[in-house]
Design a protein around this motif. Structure first.
Motif, PDB file in Angstrom:
ATOM      1  N   ASP A 127       0.257   9.843  -4.244  1.00 26.55           N
ATOM      2  CA  ASP A 127       0.576  11.137  -3.620  1.00 26.55           C
ATOM      3  C   ASP A 127       1.737  11.851  -4.302  1.00 26.55           C
ATOM      4  OD1 ASP A 127      -1.408  10.666  -1.823  1.00 26.55           O
ATOM      5  OD2 ASP A 127      -0.090  10.047  -0.187  1.00 26.55           O
TER       6      ASP A 127
ATOM      7  N   GLU B 280      -8.615   4.756   0.480  1.00 19.76           N
ATOM      8  CA  GLU B 280      -7.732   5.568  -0.364  1.00 19.76           C
ATOM      9  C   GLU B 280      -8.536   6.275  -1.475  1.00 19.76           C
ATOM     10  OE1 GLU B 280      -4.631   5.901   0.568  1.00 19.76           O
ATOM     11  OE2 GLU B 280      -3.386   6.350  -1.169  1.00 19.76           O
TER      12      GLU B 280
ATOM     13  N   HIS C 246       2.055   1.933  -3.525  1.00 17.77           N
ATOM     14  CA  HIS C 246       0.973   2.521  -4.319  1.00 17.77           C
ATOM     15  C   HIS C 246       0.661   3.954  -3.856  1.00 17.77           C
ATOM     16  CE1 HIS C 246      -0.849  -1.514  -5.903  1.00 17.77           C
ATOM     17  NE2 HIS C 246       0.380  -1.303  -6.296  1.00 17.77           N
ATOM     18  N   ASP C 247       0.630   4.118  -2.546  1.00 20.06           N
ATOM     19  CA  ASP C 247       0.270   5.429  -1.981  1.00 20.06           C
ATOM     20  C   ASP C 247       1.266   6.513  -2.407  1.00 20.06           C
ATOM     21  OD1 ASP C 247      -1.305   7.095  -0.018  1.00 20.06           O
ATOM     22  OD2 ASP C 247       0.689   7.259   0.855  1.00 20.06           O
TER      23      ASP C 247
ATOM     24  N   LYS D 170      -8.489   3.526   5.552  1.00 18.78           N
ATOM     25  CA  LYS D 170      -7.125   3.468   5.003  1.00 18.78           C
ATOM     26  C   LYS D 170      -6.082   3.047   6.043  1.00 18.78           C
ATOM     27  CE  LYS D 170      -5.021   8.029   5.393  1.00 18.78           C
ATOM     28  NZ  LYS D 170      -4.292   9.086   4.772  1.00 18.78           N
TER      29      LYS D 170
ATOM     30  N   PHE E 267       1.351  -7.612  -2.906  1.00 18.10           N
ATOM     31  CA  PHE E 267      -0.037  -7.820  -2.536  1.00 18.10           C
ATOM     32  C   PHE E 267      -0.466  -9.253  -2.911  1.00 18.10           C
ATOM     33  CE2 PHE E 267      -4.632  -6.787  -3.493  1.00 18.10           C
ATOM     34  CZ  PHE E 267      -4.986  -6.681  -2.169  1.00 18.10           C
TER      35      PHE E 267
ATOM     36  N   LYS F 192       9.760  13.085   6.115  1.00 24.26           N
ATOM     37  CA  LYS F 192       9.101  13.611   4.908  1.00 24.26           C
ATOM     38  C   LYS F 192       8.798  15.077   5.216  1.00 24.26           C
ATOM     39  CE  LYS F 192       4.731  11.821   6.609  1.00 24.26           C
ATOM     40  NZ  LYS F 192       3.699  10.832   6.569  1.00 24.26           N
TER      41      LYS F 192
ATOM     42  N   LYS G 144      -4.966  17.200   1.054  1.00 23.08           N
ATOM     43  CA  LYS G 144      -5.612  16.345   2.060  1.00 23.08           C
ATOM     44  C   LYS G 144      -6.091  17.206   3.217  1.00 23.08           C
ATOM     45  CE  LYS G 144      -3.085  12.090   1.329  1.00 23.08           C
ATOM     46  NZ  LYS G 144      -1.764  11.547   1.574  1.00 23.08           N
TER      47      LYS G 144
ATOM     48  N   THR H  88       0.833  -1.214   0.000  1.00 23.07           N
ATOM     49  CA  THR H  88       0.000   0.000   0.000  1.00 23.07           C
ATOM     50  C   THR H  88       0.865   1.262   0.000  1.00 23.07           C
ATOM     51  OG1 THR H  88      -0.257   0.245   2.394  1.00 23.07           O
ATOM     52  CG2 THR H  88      -1.847  -1.169   1.291  1.00 23.07           C
TER      53      THR H  88
ATOM     54  N   ARG I 206      10.137   9.292   1.889  1.00 19.59           N
ATOM     55  CA  ARG I 206       9.446   8.576   2.964  1.00 19.59           C
ATOM     56  C   ARG I 206      10.516   8.076   3.912  1.00 19.59           C
ATOM     57  NH1 ARG I 206       4.832   6.336   4.283  1.00 19.59           N
ATOM     58  NH2 ARG I 206       3.772   6.744   2.316  1.00 19.59           N
TER      59      ARG I 206
HETATM   60  C1  FPP Z   1      -0.877   6.275   3.733  1.00 25.39           C
HETATM   61  O1  FPP Z   1      -1.605   7.411   4.033  1.00 25.39           O
HETATM   62  C2  FPP Z   1      -1.721   5.302   2.956  1.00 25.39           C
HETATM   63  C3  FPP Z   1      -2.391   4.263   3.461  1.00 25.39           C
HETATM   64  C4  FPP Z   1      -2.339   3.957   4.902  1.00 25.39           C
HETATM   65  C5  FPP Z   1      -3.242   3.346   2.624  1.00 25.39           C
HETATM   66  C6  FPP Z   1      -2.855   3.199   1.175  1.00 25.39           C
HETATM   67  C7  FPP Z   1      -3.805   2.291   0.419  1.00 25.39           C
HETATM   68  C8  FPP Z   1      -3.756   2.097  -0.911  1.00 25.39           C
HETATM   69  C9  FPP Z   1      -2.748   2.745  -1.770  1.00 25.39           C
HETATM   70  C10 FPP Z   1      -4.785   1.250  -1.607  1.00 25.39           C
HETATM   71  C11 FPP Z   1      -4.725  -0.214  -1.407  1.00 25.39           C
HETATM   72  C12 FPP Z   1      -3.637  -0.931  -2.055  1.00 25.39           C
HETATM   73  C13 FPP Z   1      -3.510  -2.308  -1.993  1.00 25.39           C
HETATM   74  C14 FPP Z   1      -2.307  -2.966  -2.559  1.00 25.39           C
HETATM   75  C15 FPP Z   1      -4.544  -3.129  -1.340  1.00 25.39           C
HETATM   76  P1  FPP Z   1      -0.946   8.866   3.978  1.00 25.39           P
HETATM   77  O2  FPP Z   1      -0.660   9.227   2.553  1.00 25.39           O
HETATM   78  O3  FPP Z   1      -1.823   9.764   4.750  1.00 25.39           O
HETATM   79  O4  FPP Z   1       0.362   8.643   4.832  1.00 25.39           O
HETATM   80  P2  FPP Z   1       1.877   8.897   4.441  1.00 25.39           P
HETATM   81  O5  FPP Z   1       2.125  10.282   4.892  1.00 25.39           O
HETATM   82  O6  FPP Z   1       2.634   7.870   5.235  1.00 25.39           O
HETATM   83  O7  FPP Z   1       2.029   8.730   2.969  1.00 25.39           O
END
Ligand code: FPP
Ligand code: MG
Length: 322
Positions: free
Chosen positions: A86, A144, A81-82, A168, A114, A223, A233, A78, A91
């Motif tokens: 974003d 998401e 992908h995230d 999420k 996955f 970050k 967001k 995730t 990170r």
């Molecule tokens: C981080 O949030 C993101 C998540 C906790 C969830 C991400 C889910 C997906 C991309 C979809 C599902 C994918 C699969 C493979 C099932 P944030 O952006 O607020 O935190 P950050 O600052 O750590 O990026």
């Protein structure tokens, strides 16, 4: 966290070995990308929850360790992908996979991780575990997508936000705890308690994350501060402030969210609005409330080192600075 790591030191060592061992693939490039993110100093919160929950529920062998690895794989998928969604550059203080290798490899390696997780889970064949994880990953994707739909929407409500973060983030932490309970073969009361514990810890975790995005320094966070606002967001500190803000303040924020680039000065102005309307205080109180609810769930368990560790972990979640 030190104390918790000591308590489950041998499980954590097995976890790292398990991550290596389960990551089998003919394609060495996949390993390179996965290593980059898996070894980048993540906190291992989710696998630690699987381990502590399993031990609390009386697991004697190490059957739970591969599951802890699987949960970390799903989390890693995730994140890959995230960071594409974003468009994140860093990170945990290092460059993201999408910055180094590009979006396509990040998405595809995420897909691999996955799928691999499900492959490993099905091989062991515990229907309840498969059910819990499948539901959690579906929710992750929903969360998401909900967040995506609400991007830059100043009308985002606290209820919208709660739904987003529950899906999420909280659902996977909840699943991690529930898997421990299933492996420990405890009754439904204890299983439900652990599921709820994980859920509330997860809510508090994301609330804290969203506060840190406004107040932490770039170096401790790994970050950039203000990333959420720049990504459009709208998180609870701002949602709460906007509820109480003047028309002028609201207008400033909505104009800002339409701008292609948010300057440091803009960000500081938004922070002032948040401070003026106690956005941080409110978010912190919500977070503490979730932690209190989480801790109350564990009353059904008799005292043990694992119970104490879970209670301490819950406190760590709200007090963490990174
Ligand atoms: C981080 O949030 C993101 C998540 C906790 C969830 C991400 C889910 C997906 C991309 C979809 C599902 C994918 C699969 C493979 C099932 P944030 O952006 O607020 O935190 P950050 O600052 O750590 O990026
Ligand atoms: Mg992100």
């Amino acid at each position: 966290m030190e104390e918790i790591s000591q308590l489950i030191a041998s499980d954590l060592q097995s976890l790292e070995q398990s991550i290596e061992k389960l990551l089998t693939t003919r394609v060495s490039f996949i390993k390179e990308v996965v290593h980059h993110i898996v070894k980048s100093g993540g906190k291992r919160i989710r696998p630690i929850l699987v381990i502590l929950a399993a031990r609390l529920c009386g697991c004697q062998d190490e059957r739970h360790v591969p599951y802890a690895a699987i949960v970390e794989f799903i989390h890693t998928a995730t994140l890959l992908h995230d960071d594409v969604v974003d468009n994140a550059r860093t990170r945990r203080g290092t460059l993201t996979a999408n910055t180094i290798w590009g979006n396509e490899p990040s998405v595809l390696v995420g897909d691999f991780l996955f799928s691999k997780s499900f492959d490993l889970m099905v091989a062991d064949g515990i229907p309840d575990v498969i059910g819990v994880i499948s539901k959690a990953t579906t929710a992750l994707a929903e969360g998401e997508i909900l967040e995506l739909i609400k991007t830059s929407d100043v009308e985002t409500t606290e209820a919208d936000y709660a739904e987003i973060i529950a899906n999420k983030t909280a659902v996977l932490l909840s699943a991690a705890c529930e898997i421990g309970a299933i492996l420990g073969c405890v009754d439904i009361e204890k299983r439900t308690a652990l599921r709820e514990f994980g859920y509330h810890v997860g809510m508090a975790f994301q609330l804290t994350d969203d506060m840190l995005d406004y107040i932490s320094s770039d170096t401790t966070l790994g970050k950039h501060t203000g990333t959420d606002l720049r990504e459009g967001k709208i998180t609870l500190p701002l949602i709460h402030a906007l509820k109480e803000a003047s028309d002028e303040e609201k207008n400033f924020v909505s104009v800002l969210l339409e701008k292609p680039r948010i300057t440091k000065k803009d960000f500081e102005q938004v922070k002032k609005t948040i401070e003026a309307h106690d956005g941080m205080g409110y978010t912190l109180r919500c977070s503490v409330e979730h932690i209190e609810k989480a801790k109350r769930q564990l009353e059904v368990f008799s005292p043990s080192d694992y119970k104490t560790a879970l209670l301490n972990l819950a406190d760590y979640i709200v007090s963490r600075r990174m």
